[in-house]
Motif scaffolding. Structure first.
Motif, short mmCIF file in Angstrom:
data_model
loop_
_atom_site.label_atom_id
_atom_site.label_comp_id
_atom_site.label_asym_id
_atom_site.label_seq_id
_atom_site.Cartn_x
_atom_site.Cartn_y
_atom_site.Cartn_z
N GLY A 170 -4.16 2.38 6.48
CA GLY A 170 -4.94 2.02 5.30
C GLY A 170 -5.14 0.52 5.14
O GLY A 170 -6.09 0.08 4.51
N SER B 14 -5.94 3.35 -7.39
CA SER B 14 -6.85 3.81 -6.35
C SER B 14 -7.38 2.62 -5.56
O SER B 14 -7.23 1.47 -5.98
CB SER B 14 -8.03 4.56 -6.98
OG SER B 14 -8.83 3.67 -7.74
N ARG B 15 -7.99 2.91 -4.42
CA ARG B 15 -8.59 1.84 -3.62
C ARG B 15 -9.75 1.19 -4.38
O ARG B 15 -9.98 0.00 -4.25
CB ARG B 15 -9.11 2.39 -2.29
CG ARG B 15 -8.04 2.73 -1.32
CD ARG B 15 -8.66 3.19 -0.02
NE ARG B 15 -7.65 3.52 0.95
CZ ARG B 15 -7.90 3.95 2.16
NH1 ARG B 15 -9.15 4.12 2.54
NH2 ARG B 15 -6.93 4.21 2.99
N VAL C 30 -8.47 -1.87 3.80
CA VAL C 30 -8.34 -2.82 2.68
C VAL C 30 -8.57 -4.24 3.18
O VAL C 30 -9.23 -5.04 2.51
CB VAL C 30 -6.96 -2.68 2.01
CG1 VAL C 30 -6.76 -3.75 0.95
CG2 VAL C 30 -6.79 -1.30 1.40
N LEU D 160 0.83 -1.19 0.00
CA LEU D 160 0.00 0.00 0.00
C LEU D 160 0.87 1.25 0.00
O LEU D 160 1.79 1.36 0.79
CB LEU D 160 -0.91 0.02 1.23
CG LEU D 160 -1.88 -1.16 1.33
CD1 LEU D 160 -2.53 -1.17 2.69
CD2 LEU D 160 -2.91 -1.08 0.25
#
Length: 78
Positions: A57, A34-35, A61, A10
C-alpha cells in the motif's frame, strides 16, 4: 506551522499520521480512516517529506504524495 516531515503508519483499516515541524517537534497527530481521507489531508499540507514503511500500500500512497508535490520516502521494514 511550517511542516518539515510527515510520518505515516499504514494499517488495514486506519492510517496514523504524525506531522513534525522544522525543529522535529510533533505539530499534529491524526488518524485517517481511509486512503481518501489521507489524500485530502496531504493535499492541504505544503510540500514536505512524507515517510512510511515500505509495503504494498505504501507504493500507492507514495505515488499520490509525489503527485501533490511531496518528497515520498519508503523506508525498509526492520
Amino acid at each position: 506551522m511550517s511542516v518539515k516531515t510527515v510520518g505515516i503508519d499504514l494499517g488495514k483499516d486506519k492510517m496514523h499520521v504524525v506531522v513534525l515541524d522544522e525543529q522535529g517537534r510533533v505539530a499534529e497527530r491524526r488518524v485517517c480512516a481511509s486512503r481518501t481521507a489521507l489524500a485530502r489531508f496531504l493535499a492541504k499540507l505544503e510540500p514536505a517529506r512524507v515517510a512510511m514503511e515500505a509495503c504494498a500500500g505504501a507504493h500507492f500512497v507514495g505515488r499520490k504524495a509525489q503527485q501533490m508535490g511531496h518528497d515520498a520516502r519508503l523506508l525498509p521494514g526492520q
